[in-house]
Scaffold this active site. Structure first.
Site, short mmCIF file in Angstrom:
data_model
loop_
_atom_site.label_atom_id
_atom_site.label_comp_id
_atom_site.label_asym_id
_atom_site.label_seq_id
_atom_site.Cartn_x
_atom_site.Cartn_y
_atom_site.Cartn_z
N ASN A 1 1.56 3.09 -2.68
CA ASN A 1 0.86 3.99 -3.55
C ASN A 1 -0.42 4.87 -2.77
O ASN A 1 -0.89 5.74 -2.95
CB ASN A 1 0.46 3.50 -4.79
CG ASN A 1 1.64 3.31 -5.91
OD1 ASN A 1 1.94 4.30 -6.25
ND2 ASN A 1 2.11 1.95 -5.98
N VAL B 1 -6.21 -7.02 -19.97
CA VAL B 1 -5.05 -6.75 -18.89
C VAL B 1 -4.19 -5.82 -19.49
O VAL B 1 -3.54 -5.77 -20.55
CB VAL B 1 -4.62 -8.13 -18.46
CG1 VAL B 1 -3.51 -7.74 -17.38
CG2 VAL B 1 -5.61 -8.98 -18.09
N ASP B 2 -4.18 -4.49 -18.77
CA ASP B 2 -3.19 -3.54 -18.94
C ASP B 2 -3.26 -2.88 -20.49
O ASP B 2 -2.55 -2.44 -21.03
CB ASP B 2 -1.80 -3.98 -18.71
CG ASP B 2 -1.45 -4.45 -17.47
OD1 ASP B 2 -1.92 -3.72 -16.51
OD2 ASP B 2 -0.37 -5.26 -17.34
N GLY C 1 0.83 -1.28 0.05
CA GLY C 1 0.01 -0.07 0.03
C GLY C 1 0.80 1.38 0.00
O GLY C 1 0.37 2.27 0.43
N ASN D 1 -5.20 2.76 -13.17
CA ASN D 1 -4.25 1.64 -12.46
C ASN D 1 -2.79 2.15 -12.74
O ASN D 1 -2.65 2.60 -13.74
CB ASN D 1 -4.33 0.01 -13.29
CG ASN D 1 -3.53 -0.76 -12.88
OD1 ASN D 1 -3.15 -1.07 -11.67
ND2 ASN D 1 -2.67 -1.33 -14.02
N HIS E 1 0.79 0.98 -13.00
CA HIS E 1 1.52 -0.18 -13.50
C HIS E 1 3.31 0.14 -13.56
O HIS E 1 3.56 1.00 -14.25
CB HIS E 1 1.39 -0.95 -14.94
CG HIS E 1 1.85 -1.98 -15.28
ND1 HIS E 1 1.34 -3.36 -14.83
CD2 HIS E 1 3.08 -2.22 -16.03
CE1 HIS E 1 2.39 -4.41 -15.38
NE2 HIS E 1 3.25 -3.74 -15.94
N ILE F 1 -7.34 -9.53 -11.66
CA ILE F 1 -7.91 -8.76 -12.76
C ILE F 1 -9.26 -8.49 -12.62
O ILE F 1 -10.08 -9.25 -12.11
CB ILE F 1 -7.56 -10.08 -14.06
CG1 ILE F 1 -6.24 -10.09 -14.16
CG2 ILE F 1 -8.49 -9.46 -15.34
CD1 ILE F 1 -5.91 -11.23 -15.26
N LEU F 2 -9.65 -7.38 -12.83
CA LEU F 2 -10.97 -6.68 -12.32
C LEU F 2 -11.91 -7.19 -13.65
O LEU F 2 -11.55 -7.08 -14.78
CB LEU F 2 -11.03 -5.23 -12.32
CG LEU F 2 -12.14 -4.62 -11.63
CD1 LEU F 2 -12.43 -5.15 -10.21
CD2 LEU F 2 -11.74 -3.01 -11.41
N GLU G 1 6.27 5.91 -9.12
CA GLU G 1 4.91 5.88 -9.24
C GLU G 1 4.12 6.65 -8.20
O GLU G 1 3.07 7.36 -8.58
CB GLU G 1 4.82 4.16 -8.60
CG GLU G 1 5.13 3.27 -9.80
CD GLU G 1 4.71 1.92 -9.31
OE1 GLU G 1 3.72 1.59 -8.65
OE2 GLU G 1 5.48 1.00 -9.48
C1 GAR Z 1 3.35 -1.37 -7.43
O1 GAR Z 1 4.76 -1.43 -7.99
C2 GAR Z 1 2.54 -1.46 -8.61
O2 GAR Z 1 2.66 -0.47 -9.52
C3 GAR Z 1 2.29 -2.73 -8.74
O3 GAR Z 1 2.33 -3.40 -7.45
C4 GAR Z 1 3.16 -2.51 -6.53
C5 GAR Z 1 2.39 -2.39 -5.54
O4 GAR Z 1 3.01 -1.76 -4.62
N1 GAR Z 1 1.04 -3.24 -9.40
C6 GAR Z 1 1.30 -3.89 -10.50
O5 GAR Z 1 2.06 -4.61 -10.88
C7 GAR Z 1 -0.31 -4.07 -11.41
N2 GAR Z 1 -0.26 -4.73 -12.53
P1 GAR Z 1 2.31 -0.77 -3.27
O6 GAR Z 1 1.24 -1.79 -2.59
O7 GAR Z 1 3.40 -0.51 -2.31
O8 GAR Z 1 1.62 0.49 -3.87
#
Ligand code: GAR
Length: 206
Positions: A14, A146-147, A12, A104, A106, A89-90, A176
């Site tokens: 982000n 997806v993406d 979490g 999202n 990525h 995947i939603l 990010e």
């Molecule tokens: C992040 O790097 C995010 O971009 C990735 O998971 C990580 C979660 O970090 N998401 C994906 O790969 C989705 N395809 P966080 O839980 O610390 O935010």
């Protein structure tokens, strides 16, 4: 004021960045709900500490109907759903109800290193294995592919020869956090325009 739900699976960071930007007055936004597909996600604790409502829809139980259950929880009136480290995947009606209202983050430069099975640390391992010289992160709209939704904004990160998947993950993650909040600000200020040719960023509100 942008009313959002944040879907999470992991630590979490982000989500934390969104919370911090709101608290610092940089983002005019309210997090109405945090929904996790993983009961052990660190993101849940980050939300609970701040008094944000949290919900768990365990992916071992809600593999197919996560989207439907999440839609029941959040209703149809939020401005945006943010997938912030959400690794399922939603699917389902939520994609229609919130068409062009789901984004999202990525951890690569889409269309590189993305798609089914390419998430989290795996992305950075693949970048290192491919000896790519640059990587980065992407915020994009979410659709059934997806993406595959329209790209909104990307940030490039240079891959150094001494980088491994861990150092790269750290570097990309820190970008990010900034990129996601930048996009949220643009959406809140109504500066994104969806066109058949892709997403345009407006200098001035029209
Ligand atoms: C992040 O790097 C995010 O971009 C990735 O998971 C990580 C979660 O970090 N998401 C994906 O790969 C989705 N395809 P966080 O839980 O610390 O935010």
């Amino acid at each position: 004021m942008l009313k959002i739900a944040v879907f999470v699976s992991g630590s979490g960071s982000n989500l934390q960045s969104i919370i911090d930007n709101i608290e610092q007055g940089k983002l005019n936004c309210r997090i109405e709900a945090v929904i996790s597909d993983n009961p052990k996600a660190g993101a849940l604790e980050r939300a609970e500490i701040k008094g944000i409502r949290t919900y768990v829809l365990d992916k071992s139980i809600h593999k197919e109907d996560f989207g439907d259950k999440a839609l029941q929880i959040i209703g149809e009136d939020l401005d945006l759903i943010v997938l912030a480290g959400f690794l399922s995947i939603l699917k389902g009606e939520i994609l229609n109800t919130y068409k062009n209202k789901i984004i999202n983050i990525h951890p690569s430069l889409i269309p590189n290193f993305c798609g089914k099975g390419m998430y989290g640390r795996r992305v950075h391992e693949a970048v290192i294995k491919a000896k790519a010289e640059i990587t980065g992160c992407t915020v994009h709209y979410v659709n059934a592919e997806v993406d595959g939704g329209a790209v909104i904004l990307q940030k490039i990160v240079k891959v150094d020869t001494c980088d491994d998947a861990d150092t790269l993950q750290e570097k990309v993650l820190s970008e990010e956090h900034k990129l996601l909040c930048k996009v949220l600000c643009l959406i809140e200020q109504k500066k994104l325009l969806n066109t058949p040719q892709g997403v345009k960023i407006l200098e001035e509100v029209i």
